[in-house]
Each structure stands twice: as structure tokens, then as C-alpha cells.
Write a protein that holds these residues in place. Structure first.
Motif, short mmCIF file in Angstrom:
data_model
loop_
_atom_site.label_atom_id
_atom_site.label_comp_id
_atom_site.label_asym_id
_atom_site.label_seq_id
_atom_site.Cartn_x
_atom_site.Cartn_y
_atom_site.Cartn_z
N SER A 5 109.08 55.33 8.38
CA SER A 5 108.45 56.52 8.97
C SER A 5 106.94 56.55 8.73
O SER A 5 106.43 55.97 7.77
CB SER A 5 109.07 57.80 8.39
N ALA A 60 114.23 50.69 12.52
CA ALA A 60 113.67 51.58 13.53
C ALA A 60 112.42 52.22 12.96
O ALA A 60 112.30 52.38 11.73
CB ALA A 60 114.68 52.64 13.95
N TYR A 62 109.94 55.62 13.01
CA TYR A 62 109.85 57.03 13.38
C TYR A 62 108.50 57.59 12.96
O TYR A 62 108.02 57.32 11.85
CB TYR A 62 110.96 57.85 12.73
N LYS A 88 114.26 50.36 17.79
CA LYS A 88 113.89 51.53 18.58
C LYS A 88 112.66 52.18 17.96
O LYS A 88 112.46 52.14 16.75
CB LYS A 88 115.05 52.54 18.59
N ILE A 90 110.99 55.89 17.60
CA ILE A 90 111.34 57.31 17.71
C ILE A 90 110.08 58.12 17.42
O ILE A 90 109.44 57.92 16.38
CB ILE A 90 112.45 57.69 16.71
N SER A 92 108.06 62.11 17.72
CA SER A 92 108.20 63.56 17.93
C SER A 92 106.83 64.21 17.81
O SER A 92 105.93 63.69 17.15
CB SER A 92 109.18 64.17 16.92
N ILE A 163 112.62 53.86 23.54
CA ILE A 163 111.86 54.91 22.85
C ILE A 163 112.61 56.23 23.01
O ILE A 163 112.98 56.61 24.12
CB ILE A 163 110.43 55.07 23.43
N ASP A 164 112.83 56.90 21.89
CA ASP A 164 113.38 58.26 21.91
C ASP A 164 112.25 59.22 21.57
O ASP A 164 111.57 59.05 20.54
CB ASP A 164 114.51 58.42 20.89
N TYR A 210 121.21 62.82 13.91
CA TYR A 210 120.64 61.83 14.83
C TYR A 210 120.39 60.50 14.11
O TYR A 210 120.80 59.43 14.58
CB TYR A 210 119.33 62.35 15.43
N PHE A 211 119.72 60.56 12.96
CA PHE A 211 119.40 59.33 12.25
C PHE A 211 120.64 58.70 11.61
O PHE A 211 120.73 57.47 11.52
CB PHE A 211 118.31 59.59 11.20
N LEU A 214 122.21 56.80 14.28
CA LEU A 214 121.41 55.61 14.58
C LEU A 214 121.64 54.54 13.53
O LEU A 214 121.85 53.36 13.86
CB LEU A 214 119.92 56.00 14.63
#
Length: 218
Positions: A5, A60, A62, A88, A90, A92, A163-164, A210-211, A214
Motif C-alpha cells: 500500500s 497487488a 493499493y 492488480k 487498486i 481510491s 485496475i479497480d 474486498y481485500f 482478493l
């Protein structure tokens, strides 16, 4: 799968503890906040990734707000250097990258700058009553906002990963998020959730699930 992250402006390696505190395969990268700018920070993060990820590791990335920008730029650097990409990306709290910031605030007086920070949400207004906390946080916040506000978007080769994208109902419109579709050759999913810029903390259980899905590919 590991989760890497990148925190928001003014944040640190503990910023997402509410979401990730029970995950063993989680690493949070923190800005060094040196004077060399965004490009140097991205290069440093890529070096950290090289050390952290062994051959065959799936992961991933984030990031929220500034962290979303950092995560995207790190992925671009990885792709450019032909290094293993995350499964991926991610993001926000970040409008499409081709949309310039409507308001720049890093240059404002301490009083006006802090009021703008409070308006974003996520920071207790009571902190303003504690000068020692303000003296500590304001330089960090101002540095991070300068970093983001000095970023100039350049159209890059789209990422070859899904990509989310998540955003809050009070921070952006559907049109302002749509440009994310142009940043990948793979599927881009954009999800709206109620809330302001820090809507993620109003939906902690949602993001935990969600995570978890994933990581364990449920």
C-alpha cells in the motif's frame, strides 16, 4: 498474495491499519519525504519492491489519493523496466489522472491551508487546538500536497493489468473518474461508495472483505 500500500498525503505506514491490521501478507510503503520530488520517490519504491518480492511472488498494489498516484507511477516504472507487475492496481480517492487539480493549496497560509485539509475530512478539527501537533503535521502535509500539485500528467502506454477504482460520492462525478478506463489494456472497474474524500474509513468492513476476497481469491 501480498498487498503493498501507498498512503495518502500526510499519512504514514500505519494509515490503513483499520483495514489491514490482521493481514500477514501486507506491507505499507511510506514516503521518505526527501527533497528530490516525485520521480525519486517512485524510483525508491521500485527498489524496495525489488528487495521485497522474491521470484514468483504474486502481489497487488493499493493506494488512496496521493497513494493512488504513487501506485500508478510505480506500476508504470515497473512496466517500463519490464519488471514483474502486480496482479492488480487498486486505487481510491483519486480522480482520473488527466484531470488537473481544481484547487492548489500547498502555497496557502497555515490557517487557510489547515482549513482546506479539514474540509477534505479524515482529520479531526480539534488538532487545530494543539499547536505542537500542528507544528508537526503541517510541514508533512504541505510537502505531500506540493508533491501532488506539481505532478504533470503525461499520457503513458496503458498498464497491462486490471485496475479497480473506488471513489466517494461527495468527492467526484462519474465523468471525472471515467478517464481511468484509458490507463489499462485490461479490465477497469469503477465503484462508487457514499462519503467524502476519506470514504474508505466509512466502509472498513467492505474493504476488509474486498481485500480478503482478493488475497484468497474467493
Amino acid at each position: 498474495m501480498k498487498i503493498i500500500s501507498f498512503h495518502f498525503a500526510g499519512g504514514n505506514q500505519y494509515s490503513f491499519n483499520k483495514i489491514f491490521q490482521h493481514y500477514k501478507n501486507y506491507t505499507s510503503f511510506e514516503l521518505k519525504r526527501h527533497t528530490y520530488g516525485l520521480e525519486k520517490e517512485v524510483e525508491d519504491f521500485v527498489c524496495l519492491l525489488k528487495e521485497l518480492l522474491t521470484e514468483g511472488t504474486t502481489y497487488a498494489i493499493y493506494g488512496h489519493s496521493m497513494g493512488a498516484l504513487l501506485g500508478y507511477l510505480v506500476c508504470q516504472k515497473l512496466q517500463e523496466e519490464k519488471l514483474p507487475l502486480p496482479q492488480k492496481l487498486i486505487v481510491s480517492g483519486k480522480k482520473a489522472l488527466n484531470i488537473p487539480r481544481e484547487k492548489k493549496i500547498a502555497h496557502l497560509s497555515d490557517e487557510d491551508f489547515w482549513n482546506e485539509i479539514i474540509d477534505l475530512g479524515g482529520t479531526p478539527s480539534e488538532v487545530k487546538n494543539y499547536p505542537e501537533l500542528l507544528n508537526y503535521y503541517l510541514p508533512i502535509l504541505r510537502h505531500d500536497f506540493k508533491l501532488v500539485e506539481n505532478y504533470q500528467y503525461e499520457k503513458n502506454v496503458p498498464l497491462n493489468i486490471p485496475i479497480d477504482v473506488f471513489y466517494g460520492s461527495q468527492e467526484a462525478t462519474e465523468e471525472e473518474m471515467a478517464g481511468w478506463h484509458d490507463e489499462s489494456t485490461q479490465k477497469v472497474t469503477i465503484t462508487l461508495l457514499p462519503g467524502n474524500h476519506f470514504f474508505i474509513f466509512d466502509h472498513v468492513e467492505y474493504f476488509k472483505n474486498y481485500f480478503e476476497n482478493l488475497i484468497y481469491k474467493k
